[in-house]
Structures are given as structure tokens and as C-alpha cells.
Motif scaffolding. Structure first.
Motif, short mmCIF file in Angstrom:
data_model
loop_
_atom_site.label_atom_id
_atom_site.label_comp_id
_atom_site.label_asym_id
_atom_site.label_seq_id
_atom_site.Cartn_x
_atom_site.Cartn_y
_atom_site.Cartn_z
N ILE A 115 0.84 -1.21 0.00
CA ILE A 115 0.00 0.00 0.00
C ILE A 115 0.87 1.25 0.00
O ILE A 115 0.57 2.24 -0.66
N THR A 116 2.00 1.19 0.70
CA THR A 116 2.93 2.32 0.71
C THR A 116 3.28 2.72 -0.72
O THR A 116 3.23 3.90 -1.08
N TRP A 140 -0.71 8.59 9.78
CA TRP A 140 0.41 7.65 9.63
C TRP A 140 1.64 8.47 9.23
O TRP A 140 1.57 9.26 8.29
N ASN A 194 -5.00 5.01 11.06
CA ASN A 194 -3.76 4.88 11.82
C ASN A 194 -3.31 6.31 12.08
O ASN A 194 -3.11 7.05 11.12
N ASP A 227 -6.97 5.30 1.58
CA ASP A 227 -5.99 4.33 2.09
C ASP A 227 -6.77 3.37 2.98
O ASP A 227 -7.09 3.66 4.12
N TYR A 230 -6.58 -1.04 6.57
CA TYR A 230 -7.13 -1.87 7.66
C TYR A 230 -8.59 -2.23 7.41
O TYR A 230 -9.33 -2.52 8.36
N THR A 264 -1.92 -7.12 2.47
CA THR A 264 -0.89 -6.98 3.51
C THR A 264 -1.51 -7.05 4.91
O THR A 264 -1.01 -7.78 5.76
N LYS A 265 -2.60 -6.30 5.11
CA LYS A 265 -3.26 -6.39 6.42
C LYS A 265 -4.55 -7.18 6.35
O LYS A 265 -4.88 -7.94 7.25
N ARG A 273 4.28 -7.87 0.65
CA ARG A 273 4.42 -6.64 -0.14
C ARG A 273 3.58 -6.69 -1.42
O ARG A 273 4.09 -6.56 -2.53
C1 LIG Z 1 -2.46 3.87 7.13
C2 LIG Z 1 -1.47 2.92 6.55
N1 LIG Z 1 -1.32 2.85 5.23
C3 LIG Z 1 -0.43 2.01 4.67
C4 LIG Z 1 0.36 1.21 5.45
C5 LIG Z 1 1.38 0.31 4.80
O1 LIG Z 1 0.84 -0.76 4.15
P1 LIG Z 1 1.79 -1.76 3.33
O2 LIG Z 1 2.48 -2.62 4.32
O3 LIG Z 1 0.84 -2.51 2.46
O4 LIG Z 1 2.73 -0.93 2.54
C6 LIG Z 1 0.24 1.26 6.85
C7 LIG Z 1 1.04 0.46 7.79
O5 LIG Z 1 2.06 0.00 7.71
C8 LIG Z 1 -0.69 2.15 7.40
O6 LIG Z 1 -0.82 2.24 8.72
#
Ligand SMILES: Cc1ncc(COP(=O)(O)O)c(C=O)c1O
Length: 425
Positions: A115-116, A140, A194, A227, A230, A264-265, A273
Motif C-alpha cells: 500500500i505504501t 500515519w 492509523n 488508504d 485496515y 498486507t493487512k 508486499r
Molecule cells: C495507514 C497505513 N497505510 C499504509 C500502510 C502500509 O501498508 P503496506 O504494508 O501494504 O505498505 C500502513 C502500515 O504500515 C498504514 O498504517
């Protein structure tokens, strides 16, 4: 500044690009988690993963299939935007989980490495240096690195919460309307959030959707990045349980909604990833989505080239395994029990003069706003004197990731957090 001054008068310092000069590794969640890994011997509430009895929660389909891969499910390159089958399966799962999505109106999700990365690619496509993006306060910590340090954009922080039980709709409305005066609004919405652990109620979700519709009707172009890291971890009945993307993706020609989500979550595979990026807009047809996806593929091709192959096959196996949904429901219940234990604890501490819990009802986390004490000092005290790992965000917020703390430890951990906060006054 510290890193730049260390590198000053070296060949590296002279060669660094503007972005190279801006980049640094913040003393944020990752650095604080690393400290906690060493010292949090009582409870480690820093980890943004779901653990039980020191082991990650894992789905059977993931563990069983990992060792059964054929070479062409592992070593061959995946297509730039991902394996067709997993993209189709994920699209079907988005529609199933979000009944308001008009399937014909959204793009075929593209695979991105987490997601990042999806957020970073969205910023590459839609955010220029000097342009602004509205972000919740607190948020975040990686948004800062992605939007501000990488892209050179301006972050418009908005206090998403006031002392009341839910969202600070007035503050959000003010920031959005103000930004709309420039003719374009870019905003990221992250629910379950987050670090607060909050998801809008049905009424609040309607309020956010109306706000965005109004500014679009008044003539602003709106980019809404959802985003949904979760997604699905909801612990109260009045929560709006679809992604806001559902309605936004077909609301108005001037609104472009981008959904970034993934296993991922949602499927408890943080390290795989793998995530997805999906576009939705009332104003877009298939040919527009094809063109936009090609642009996204340019961003993927020029950074990681393509995402991990075996992770995509594992995602297919996981999403098509009958055991997955009931196991996910079981894990959600486990997290909900922890949530309820915390809710009970903080309810018994009403109007605490130092620690004010931000509203929380979902996800992995809850956070305190610290009044009259510095949250970083509280974090350090909790870790060094009591072996409890938490995350401080700036000077005012302390995040507790109950996703990684067993239920039995919660009363002790919270008693220590409150006592330590009181000792600092
Ligand atoms: C709000 C939020 N977006 C994205 C991520 C990252 O997700 P990913 O591990 O899929 O890159 C996180 C946590 O790591 C998060 O808290």
C-alpha cells in the motif's frame, strides 16, 4: 539537516539531488519499534501487525501453500500491472465487500508492491512540488515522507478529531472548502485510521460524501485517495462498513477516487508486499482507465519494474480458499476482544486530566492525546522503566497497537500507561 551536515564536503554531499537532500529516516514508527524490540519485555504495542502469543496471525491457505509453488509461480516475472487472474479476483472481492461500488465504473485493480508504494505512485501521478494534499492530524507518519519529502508537496494537516466522540466535521469542512478555492482539492482518507483507530459512523460518512460532492458541484476537481489498509476490522455496529471509495467512485465527473488496499493487512501477510490500486470516477470510461493504468504502469516500471510473482499466486490461493473468510472472522473477533477490554478500561478513567483517548472503534490501534506532558517522554519512560513499547507521534500523541498485545496483558499495560503519565506531571 543532521545527515546533510555529516555528508557536507564529501562527494556524496556535492552530488545529492534536491530529493536526496530532503530524504531522511525519521525517528518515527519504524525506529521506535526497533527500540521496543530490544526493551519491551512486558508488552510491545508498537507493531502494526496482528500477533497472538508472540506469533503472527496467519491464514491456513498462506502457510500451507507457501512450500507448494511451482517454479513458474515464483521465479518468472509478473506483468507490470500484475497477474490478470489476481487483478480480476481482487476486483470481484472489492465489489463483494463494497456493495455500493458500480462494478462497471471502476478500473481493473493494478498490483503494486504494498500500500505504501500505491500511495507513492498516486503522489507521483497527481501531486507536483508546491501543490497541497489534505491529511488528517494525527496521521500515519509515512505520509509526510511520501508527500512532503519525496514529492515536495505541502501537507495541509487537519485536526480530524476534537474532544467529542467522533470526527471534527467542522474542521475538515473548513480545510476542504478553503483548498477548493484553488480549483483542485487533493485529500487522503484513511479508515480505519492509523493512529487513532477510528472509522466514520454512517452519519459521518454521509457528511464526508456530501462535502466532497458539494465542492465538486461548485467546480473544484477532487482527488480522494482512500488508504484502506485496515479495511474490514470494525468493532461497532454504527460504523460505515464500506470504503468511502464505493460511493465516491461514481459520485461526480469532477471526483477521481483512488482506492489503495490489499492483502498486507486484510489477509495478514504484511511481508508479502502486495497491494492493489484501483481508480473510480463518474467521468471516466474504459479507454480513460486504460490510459491512466498505462501511466501507473510507467510509475511501476520505472521504480520496481513489477511486483513479486509468488505473492500474487499466494493471494489467488488465499482468496479462493474456503477457510479464509471464517479464519479472518475469528482473528477479527480476537482483536475485537482486545478492543472491548481497552474500551472498558478507558471508560473507567473519564475526563482524565492528562490522557484523552481519541475516538476509536476499528483497526489495530488506539491513541491518546497527551495534555500537559510530552508524549515522547512518556514513551521513553514506559519503555525504559516498565518494558512497555508504544509509539509517540510528535509531542502530543501516544499510539498503542493492541493488534500485537494479548488480551490478558491489557489491564496491566493500561494501568502502567496511566500511572506513568500521572508521574510525569
Ligand atoms: C495507514 C497505513 N497505510 C499504509 C500502510 C502500509 O501498508 P503496506 O504494508 O501494504 O505498505 C500502513 C502500515 O504500515 C498504514 O498504517
Amino acid at each position: 539537516m543532521e545527515l546533510n551536515s555529516t555528508l557536507e564536503n564529501t562527494v556524496t554531499g556535492r552530488l545529492l539531488s534536491c530529493m536526496g537532500r530532503r530524504l531522511y529516516f525519521p525517528n518515527g514508527i519504524i525506529a521506535q519499534s526497533a527500540e521496543a524490540k530490544i526493551s519491551a519485555h512486558v508488552a510491545n504495542a508498537t507493531i502494526g501487525m496482528a500477533f497472538n502469543r508472540d506469533k503472527p496471525l496467519t491464514l491456513s491457505a498462506v502457510t500451507e501453500n507457501m512450500s507448494t509453488f511451482k517454479p513458474d509461480e515464483v521465479v518468472v516475472y509478473a506483468p507490470t500491472a500484475g497477474i490478470e487472474q489476481v487483478r480480476n479476483i481482487w476486483k470481484a472481492s472489492i465489489i463483494e465487500k463494497n456493495p455500493s461500488v458500480e462494478g462497471g465504473r471502476i478500473s481493473l485493480p493494478a498490483v503494486v508492491p504494498g500500500i505504501t508504494a500505491g500511495i507513492s505512485y498516486t503522489a507521483d501521478l497527481f501531486l507536483d512540488e508546491g501543490q497541497s494534499v489534505i491529511v488528517s492530524e494525527p496521521c500515519w507518519d509515512n505520509y509526510n515522507l511520501i508527500f512532503s519529502e519525496r514529492r515536495g508537496a505541502e501537507i495541509l494537516t487537519t485536526p480530524f478529531f476534537n474532544s467529542g466522540p467522533g470526527l471534527n466535521m467542522a474542521a475538515i469542512g473548513r480545510t476542504v472548502r478553503n483548498a477548493a478555492k484553488s480549483g483542485a482539492v487533493r485529500i487522503i482518507l484513511n479508515f480505519p485510521n492509523n493512529p487513532s483507530g477510528y472509522t466514520p459512523t454512517k452519519a459521518e460518512a454521509e457528511g464526508l460524501i456530501s462535502l466532497i460532492r458539494e465542492i465538486a458541484e461548485e467546480g473544484a476537481d477532487v482527488l480522494v485517495i482512500c488508504d484502506d489498509a485496515y479495511f474490514g476490522l470494525y468493532y461497532e455496529d454504527d460504523i460505515y462498513q464500506e470504503s468511502l471509495f464505493s460511493r465516491l467512485s461514481s459520485l461526480h465527473e469532477r471526483i477521481l477516487a483512488v482506492k489503495i488496499d490489499g492483502p498486507t493487512k486484510e489477509e495478514f501477510v504484511w511481508g508479502l508486499r502486495t497491494a492493489f490500486l484501483t481508480f473510480g470516477s463518474r467521468g471516466m470510461e474504459d479507454r480513460h482507465y486504460a490510459a491512466l493504468t498505462k501511466k501507473l504502469m510507467g510509475a511501476i516500471r520505472s521504480s520496481v519494474s513489477c511486483s513479486n510473482t509468488s505473492a500474487q499466486y499466494l493471494t489467488i490461493k488465499t482468496l479462493t480458499d474456503k477457510r479464509t473468510d471464517p479464519e479472518k472472522a475469528k482473528y477479527r473477533e480476537l482483536l475485537k476482544e482486545r478492543y472491548l477490554a481497552i474500551k472498558q478500561f478507558v471508560k473507567n478513567m473519564p475526563n482524565h486530566p492528562i490522557l484523552s483517548p481519541l475516538p476509536f472503534n476499528s483497526g489495530y490501534f488506539m491513541s491518546f492525546k497527551c495534555n500537559g506532558i510530552n508524549s515522547e517522554i512518556l514513551r521513553q519512560e514506559l519503555l525504559s522503566k516498565h518494558g512497555i513499547g508504544t509509539i509517540s507521534l510528535g509531542e502530543h500523541f501516544l499510539r498503542v497497537a493492541y493488534s500485537s498485545v494479548d488480551k490478558e496483558k491489557i489491564p496491566l499495560m493500561y494501568r502502567i500507561i496511566y500511572n506513568t503519565a500521572e508521574s510525569l506531571r
